[in-house]
Design an enzyme around this catalytic site. Structure first.
Site, PDB file in Angstrom:
ATOM      1  N   ASP A  31      41.826  81.509  16.749  1.00 55.01           N
ATOM      2  CA  ASP A  31      43.022  81.814  15.957  1.00 55.01           C
ATOM      3  C   ASP A  31      43.041  81.022  14.652  1.00 55.01           C
ATOM      4  OD1 ASP A  31      43.794  83.489  17.941  1.00 55.01           O
ATOM      5  OD2 ASP A  31      45.424  82.245  18.712  1.00 55.01           O
ATOM      6  N   TYR A  34      40.773  82.580  12.125  1.00 54.23           N
ATOM      7  CA  TYR A  34      41.380  83.805  11.613  1.00 54.23           C
ATOM      8  C   TYR A  34      42.473  83.463  10.598  1.00 54.23           C
ATOM      9  CZ  TYR A  34      44.036  88.164  11.453  1.00 54.23           C
ATOM     10  OH  TYR A  34      44.694  89.290  11.022  1.00 54.23           O
ATOM     11  N   ASP A  35      43.305  82.481  10.943  1.00 51.81           N
ATOM     12  CA  ASP A  35      44.375  82.061  10.030  1.00 51.81           C
ATOM     13  C   ASP A  35      43.799  81.595   8.696  1.00 51.81           C
ATOM     14  OD1 ASP A  35      46.301  82.618  11.912  1.00 51.81           O
ATOM     15  OD2 ASP A  35      46.454  80.553  12.640  1.00 51.81           O
ATOM     16  N   LEU A  81      54.730  86.975  11.852  1.00 51.48           N
ATOM     17  CA  LEU A  81      55.317  85.739  11.333  1.00 51.48           C
ATOM     18  C   LEU A  81      54.353  85.044  10.384  1.00 51.48           C
ATOM     19  CD1 LEU A  81      56.929  84.167  14.522  1.00 51.48           C
ATOM     20  CD2 LEU A  81      58.135  85.157  12.577  1.00 51.48           C
ATOM     21  N   GLU A 112      61.836  77.774  19.385  1.00 51.25           N
ATOM     22  CA  GLU A 112      61.358  78.024  20.751  1.00 51.25           C
ATOM     23  C   GLU A 112      59.837  78.067  20.749  1.00 51.25           C
ATOM     24  OE1 GLU A 112      62.185  82.088  22.277  1.00 51.25           O
ATOM     25  OE2 GLU A 112      63.190  82.400  20.357  1.00 51.25           O
ATOM     26  N   LYS A 114      56.098  79.240  20.827  1.00 45.19           N
ATOM     27  CA  LYS A 114      55.423  80.483  20.441  1.00 45.19           C
ATOM     28  C   LYS A 114      54.424  80.853  21.538  1.00 45.19           C
ATOM     29  CE  LYS A 114      52.766  82.677  16.754  1.00 45.19           C
ATOM     30  NZ  LYS A 114      51.635  83.120  17.627  1.00 45.19           N
ATOM     31  N   ASP A 116      51.580  82.619  23.461  1.00 47.39           N
ATOM     32  CA  ASP A 116      50.351  83.294  23.060  1.00 47.39           C
ATOM     33  C   ASP A 116      50.128  84.475  23.997  1.00 47.39           C
ATOM     34  OD1 ASP A 116      48.076  83.897  21.711  1.00 47.39           O
ATOM     35  OD2 ASP A 116      46.858  82.288  22.551  1.00 47.39           O
ATOM     36  N   ARG A 135      53.014  96.294  19.849  1.00 44.76           N
ATOM     37  CA  ARG A 135      53.287  96.124  18.424  1.00 44.76           C
ATOM     38  C   ARG A 135      52.510  97.133  17.588  1.00 44.76           C
ATOM     39  NH1 ARG A 135      54.935  91.552  15.750  1.00 44.76           N
ATOM     40  NH2 ARG A 135      54.487  90.298  17.592  1.00 44.76           N
ATOM     41  N   GLU A 172      57.640  88.938  24.373  1.00 49.84           N
ATOM     42  CA  GLU A 172      56.220  88.608  24.487  1.00 49.84           C
ATOM     43  C   GLU A 172      55.821  88.704  25.949  1.00 49.84           C
ATOM     44  OE1 GLU A 172      52.913  87.215  21.955  1.00 49.84           O
ATOM     45  OE2 GLU A 172      54.939  87.939  21.557  1.00 49.84           O
ATOM     46  N   TYR A 224      63.025  87.654  22.929  1.00 39.91           N
ATOM     47  CA  TYR A 224      63.413  86.718  21.877  1.00 39.91           C
ATOM     48  C   TYR A 224      64.115  87.363  20.684  1.00 39.91           C
ATOM     49  CZ  TYR A 224      58.961  88.451  19.979  1.00 39.91           C
ATOM     50  OH  TYR A 224      57.947  89.251  19.535  1.00 39.91           O
ATOM     51  N   LYS A 289      63.568  80.005  13.508  1.00 43.86           N
ATOM     52  CA  LYS A 289      64.329  81.080  12.868  1.00 43.86           C
ATOM     53  C   LYS A 289      65.648  80.537  12.332  1.00 43.86           C
ATOM     54  CE  LYS A 289      62.443  84.466  16.120  1.00 43.86           C
ATOM     55  NZ  LYS A 289      62.742  85.388  17.244  1.00 43.86           N
ATOM     56  N   LYS A 313      52.228  76.184  13.654  1.00 49.18           N
ATOM     57  CA  LYS A 313      51.116  76.247  14.598  1.00 49.18           C
ATOM     58  C   LYS A 313      50.740  74.859  15.116  1.00 49.18           C
ATOM     59  CE  LYS A 313      49.335  79.683  15.410  1.00 49.18           C
ATOM     60  NZ  LYS A 313      48.353  80.559  14.768  1.00 49.18           N
ATOM     61  N   CYS A 407      14.142  66.734  38.948  1.00 51.28           N
ATOM     62  CA  CYS A 407      15.261  65.876  38.564  1.00 51.28           C
ATOM     63  C   CYS A 407      14.887  65.076  37.318  1.00 51.28           C
ATOM     64  CB  CYS A 407      15.610  64.927  39.712  1.00 51.28           C
ATOM     65  SG  CYS A 407      16.826  63.664  39.262  1.00 51.28           S
ATOM     66  N   CYS A 410      14.638  61.084  38.254  1.00 49.16           N
ATOM     67  CA  CYS A 410      13.622  60.477  39.131  1.00 49.16           C
ATOM     68  C   CYS A 410      12.367  61.329  39.308  1.00 49.16           C
ATOM     69  CB  CYS A 410      14.231  60.163  40.496  1.00 49.16           C
ATOM     70  SG  CYS A 410      14.628  61.631  41.475  1.00 49.16           S
ATOM     71  N   CYS A 425      19.192  67.182  43.408  1.00 49.75           N
ATOM     72  CA  CYS A 425      18.132  66.222  43.679  1.00 49.75           C
ATOM     73  C   CYS A 425      18.437  65.611  45.042  1.00 49.75           C
ATOM     74  CB  CYS A 425      18.104  65.142  42.602  1.00 49.75           C
ATOM     75  SG  CYS A 425      17.009  63.762  43.007  1.00 49.75           S
ATOM     76  N   CYS A 430      17.475  58.075  44.052  1.00 51.02           N
ATOM     77  CA  CYS A 430      17.526  58.505  42.652  1.00 51.02           C
ATOM     78  C   CYS A 430      18.429  57.557  41.865  1.00 51.02           C
ATOM     79  CB  CYS A 430      18.059  59.935  42.565  1.00 51.02           C
ATOM     80  SG  CYS A 430      18.314  60.512  40.874  1.00 51.02           S
TER      81      CYS A 430
END
Length: 668
Positions: A31, A34-35, A81, A112, A114, A116, A135, A172, A224, A289, A313, A407, A410, A425, A430
Site C-alpha cells: 500500500d 502504491y501511495d 480518502l 476511528e 481505518k 483494511d 465500491r 467496510e 461508518y 472526519k 496512514k 547439517c 556439523c 540434523c 551438533c
C-alpha cells in the site's frame, strides 16, 4: 524525464495496480508503494493542470466492476480518502479545513480506525435490504447482494421503527485476522494458493459466484457513513450519524471517538498505533472526519476525495525488497530452518534484514529464489515473512533453491522424518543444537536464570566454557569474572541466580530439558499426572497416552527422549550438581463450576492475563482449551473478542463475560 511522459507512465502503472488490487485481489506492491506512486502523479498534475484528463487515476476511484457481476450504480458516489502520511500532514489537512471555513478556532473531528477491508454500499428500501454493491469505480459497483446476505452482521431490516424510504449505508467488510489464519491454514493443507493478507481474503471471499463459499468465510462489517438518504432522521453531526447507524442495527467500531481538536486527533492516532497489533482485524490508519455535517457540505470535495475527511496512514508493514541469499539455521531440536537474507528495508519503523521461509515445502509453494524481488510483511513483533515473489522477468532464469543435504553446523546428513515438513540434523552432539539448548534451558519460563541472556549463553558456549547445560552448574567466580566486560559483581550475581535455579518445579524442569513437542502446557500435564521426575522418566507410551491432552506424537516423543542413554546421563549429572526438581502435587479435584468442563478464553481480560485465567480454570478442575468445538462447555469473552465468540454463538455454546467469570472463581 519529460513531465508529460512521466505522467503517462505513472498513469499506466497505477491503472495496472488498480486492476490487480481491486479486480483480481492480488496486489504485487505494498500500500505504501502504491501511495507513493499516486502522490507523485498528483504532484506532477498539480504542476501541470493542463495535462489532467478525466480518466486519470487521480480523478477516479478504484477500478471498473468485473464483467462476471451485474452492475449497480450508486445514488451518491463512493469517494476515496486523501492520505496524510504522518502527523505533520494531518496538521496541514486541519489548517486547510480551518482556512476554508474561515475559522481560527479548533475544528471538532470524529476519528476511528481505518479498517483494511473492502468498501460496501448497502441499499435499504423502506427499511429492508434491497441490494449491496462493491465500491467499483466509485460510480458503479458489482452486485454482491446474495453474498452480503450471508454476513451475520449485515441487517436484513433496519431496527428502530420508521425507517427512511431509501438509505445507502456505507461500510467496510473485513475478515478477522484469526479467521484469515484459519482460512490460509486450510488452503495450505488443500494445496491451494494462500491469500497475501486479510484484505485480499475478504475481497476474494465477497466476490464469489457461489454464496455458500462466502458464507463459510466468517466476514465482518463496520458501518461508518451514509450515502444518499430520502427522509429519515435530521442529523447535525458525524457522531450523531454513527449513533443512528448503531440504532438501525449496524456494528459501529467501538474505538470511534469524538475529538475536540487536532491535538486530540494526534493523541488518538498514537493510541491506535499502539493498539493495532492487539486487534483481530487489520488496521492501516485512522480516518478523521469533520464532525459538523453542515461544515462537511461547505468543504465539499476535490475530484475523487472529500475535503472534510482524511486517512492518517500508519507506518507501512508491507514492503518490497530483494532476496540476497538464503541461509539455514539449526535449532535446538535439530530442525533446519531457512531464512531469506534481504536488502535492508524499513517496515513499520523497523529495519528488516531477514525473513523466515519456514521449510522446503514453503519455499517450493511460493517458488522463492535467490535474487527475487519479493513482497514482505511484518505484523507487530512477529518475525517478518515473505508473502510472494514479484516477477521481474528474470525469476524463471534463476535456479530453484534446495535446502542442503547436510547439517551446516556439523556436516551430518539431514533427514526428513515421515509426515513432517522439516529437515532435521539427528546428531545429538551438533554444536548448533547445543548452543540453542543452553539458551532454552536458562530462559525465563524454564530454569529462569536471571542475568544469563541469549548473548551471554552463546558467548559461554563459543569460548568453550559451557558446552552443555550441566556445565552451567560448574561455573565459578574466577572463570566468570575473567570474561571480558564481566564485572565481579555481575559474575557473583549470576552464580547466585544459578544456585537459586536449582530449586525448580518439576514442570519447569521438564520444559527446560527441551523435549520435542513438550511445551509449557504439556510439561505441566506430565508433572501433574506423575508427580515425580522418576515416574515421568519411566512412564510407558500407553501411560502417557492415558493423560488427557496428550496425543500419540507427544507421547512417542517424550518416551523416546527419556529412553535415550544420553538423556538419562544428563539428568543424573544435573541431580548430582544439586538441581532438585520438586515433586508436583496432583491437580486438585475440587467440586467447582469448572469441574470437568472444557473452557475457551477469547479477548482480553482486565483483572488477569489469559494465561493466569487458564491456570485458575485448571486449578478448579476444568480444562482450558484453545479451540471451540461442539464439546466446548463454556466460552469466556473479554474485550475485543474475535472469531471464537462468533463460532461459539453459531454452535450454541454458553458465553459469559469477565464479571460472571470472576464470580464463578469465587464460588470455590
Amino acid at each position: 524525464m519529460d513531465v508529460k511522459k512521466e505522467i503517462e507512465e505513472l498513469r499506466r502503472e497505477i491503472l495496472r495496480h488498480n486492476a490487480l488490487y481491486y479486480g483480481e485481489d492480488d496486489p504485487e506492491i505494498s500500500d505504501s508503494e502504491y501511495d507513493a506512486l499516486m502522490r507523485r502523479l498528483k504532484e506532477l498534475e498539480d504542476s501541470r493542470p493542463d495535462l489532467i484528463t478525466p480518466d486519470s487515476p487521480t480523478q477516479k476511484v478504484g477500478a471498473a466492476p468485473l464483467e462476471k457481476f451485474d452492475k449497480r450504480p450508486h445514488r451518491q458516489a463512493m469517494l476515496s480518502l486523501g492520505n496524510a502520511m504522518n502527523e505533520e500532514e494531518a496538521g496541514e489537512f486541519d489548517a486547510r479545513a480551518r482556512k476554508r471555513m474561515e475559522t481560527e478556532g479548533p475544528i471538532e473531528y470524529v476519528a476511528e480506525p481505518k479498517i483494511d477491508g473492502l468498501g460496501i454500499n448497502l441499499v435499504y428500501e423502506s427499511g429492508r435490504l434491497a441490494w449491496a454493491a462493491t465500491r467499483g469505480d466509485g460510480e458503479v459497483g458489482e452486485d454482491v447482494t446474495e453474498n452480503v446476505k450471508t454476513i451475520r452482521e449485515v441487517p436484513r431490516s433496519l431496527a428502530g421503527g420508521s425507517p427512511p424510504p431509501l438509505a445507502e449505508v456505507r461500510g467496510e467488510i473485513y475478515m478477522p485476522i484469526s479467521s484469515f489464519r484459519d482460512l490460509n491454514q486450510s488452503r495450505e493443507l488443500a494445496g491451494e494458493p494462500l491469500f497475501a493478507n486479510p484484505r485480499n481474503a475478504a475481497a476474494g471471499s465477497l466476490r464469489q459466484l457461489d454464496s455458500r463459499i462466502t458464507a463459510g468465510r466468517n466476514l465482518g462489517l463496520f458501518a461508518y457513513q451514509l450515502g444518499a438518504v430520502e427522509g429519515g432522521p435530521s442529523l447535525e453531526t458525524q457522531f450523531d450519524l454513527l449513533r443512528v447507524l448503531e440504532g438501525w442495527g449496524f456494528p459501529i467500531n467501538p474505538l470511534a471517538r469524538l475529538c475536540r481538536d487536532l491535538e486530540a486527533v494526534t493523541a488518538y492516532y498514537r493510541e491506535m498505533v499502539e493498539k493495532r497489533d492487539g486487534l483481530d482485524y487489520e488496521v492501516d490508519g485512522v480516518v478523521v472526519k469533520v464532525n459538523r455535517l453542515d461544515w462537511q457540505r461547505s468543504l465539499g470535495e476535490r475530484s475523487r476525495e472529500p475535503r472534510w475527511a482524511v486517512a492518517i496512514k500508519f507506518p507501512p508493514r508491507q514492503k518490497t525488497t530483494i532476496i540476497k541469499d538464503i541461509t539455514v539455521n539449526v535449532g535446538r531440536t535439530g530442525a533446519l530452518t531457512p531464512a531469506a537474507e534481504l536488502e535492508p528495508v524499513e517496515v513499520g519503523g523497523v529495519t528488516v534484514k531477514r525473513a523466515t521461509l519456514h521449510n522446503q515445502d514453503e519455499i517450493d509453494r511460493k517458488d522463492l529464489r535467490i535474487g527475487d524481488k519479493v513482497l514482505i510483511q511484518r505484523a507487530g513483533d512477529v518475525i517478518p515473512e515473505v508473502v510472494k515473489f514479484i516477477d521481474d522477468g528474470e525469476h524463471g532464469r534463476r535456479p530453484s533453491y534446495l535446502l542442503p543435504r547436510f547439517c551446516p553446523a556439523c556436516g551430518t546428513e539431514a533427514v526428513r522424518p515421515e509426515g513432517e515438513a522439516v529437515l532435521r540434523c539427528i546428531n545429538v552432539n551438533c554444536p548448533a543444537q547445543a548452543k540453542e539448548r543452553i539458551i532454552h534451558f536458562t530462559s525465563r519460563n524454564a530454569m529462569n536464570v536471571d542475568g544469563l541472556g541469549e548473548k551471554l549463553a552463546a558467548r559461554l558456549y563459543d569460548e568453550d566454557i559451557v558446552k552443555g547445560v550441566a556445565d552451567l552448574y560448574r561455573l565459578d567466580l574466577e572463570t566468570l569474572a575473567g570474561l571480558e566486560r564481566m564485572a565481579e559483581k555481575s559474575a557473583s550475581n549470576l552464580l547466585e541466580a544459578l544456585d537459586r535455579s536449582k530449586d525448580v518445579t518439576l514442570a519447569r524442569f521438564l520444559f527446560a530439558l527441551g523435549i520435542r513437542r513438550v511445551g509449557e502446557h504439556v510439561a505441566s500435564l506430565l508433572a501433574e499426572a506423575f508427580g515425580t521426575l522418576e515416574a515421568v522418566m519411566d512412564a510407558s507410551e500407553a501411560e502417557l497416552l492415558n493423560i488427557e491432552g496428550i496425543g500419540p506424537e507427544v507421547a512417542r516423543s517424550a518416551r523416546d527422549f527419556f529412553q535415550r542413554p544420553e538423556t538419562r546421563d544428563l539428568i543424573g549429572e544435573l541431580l548430582k550438581l544439586g538441581v532438585r526438581p520438586r515433586e508436583a502435587e496432583p491437580r486438585v479435584k475440587i467440586a467447582s463450576a469448572f469441574s470437568g468442563k472444557s473452557v475457551v478464553l477469547t479477548g482480553s481480560l482486565e483483572s488477569m492475563t489469559r494465561a493466569e485465567a487458564g491456570a485458575r480454570i485448571v486449578e478448579m478442575g476444568g480444562k482450558a482449551s484453545s479451540s471451540i468445538s461442539k464439546k466446548t462447555d463454556l466460552v469466556i469473552a473479554g474485550k475485543e473478542a474475535g472469531s471464537k465468540l462468533e463460532k461459539a454463538r453459531k454452535l450454541g455454546v454458553k458465553v459469559i463475560g469477565e464479571t460472571e467469570f470472576i464470580k464463578m472463581l469465587e464460588e470455590k
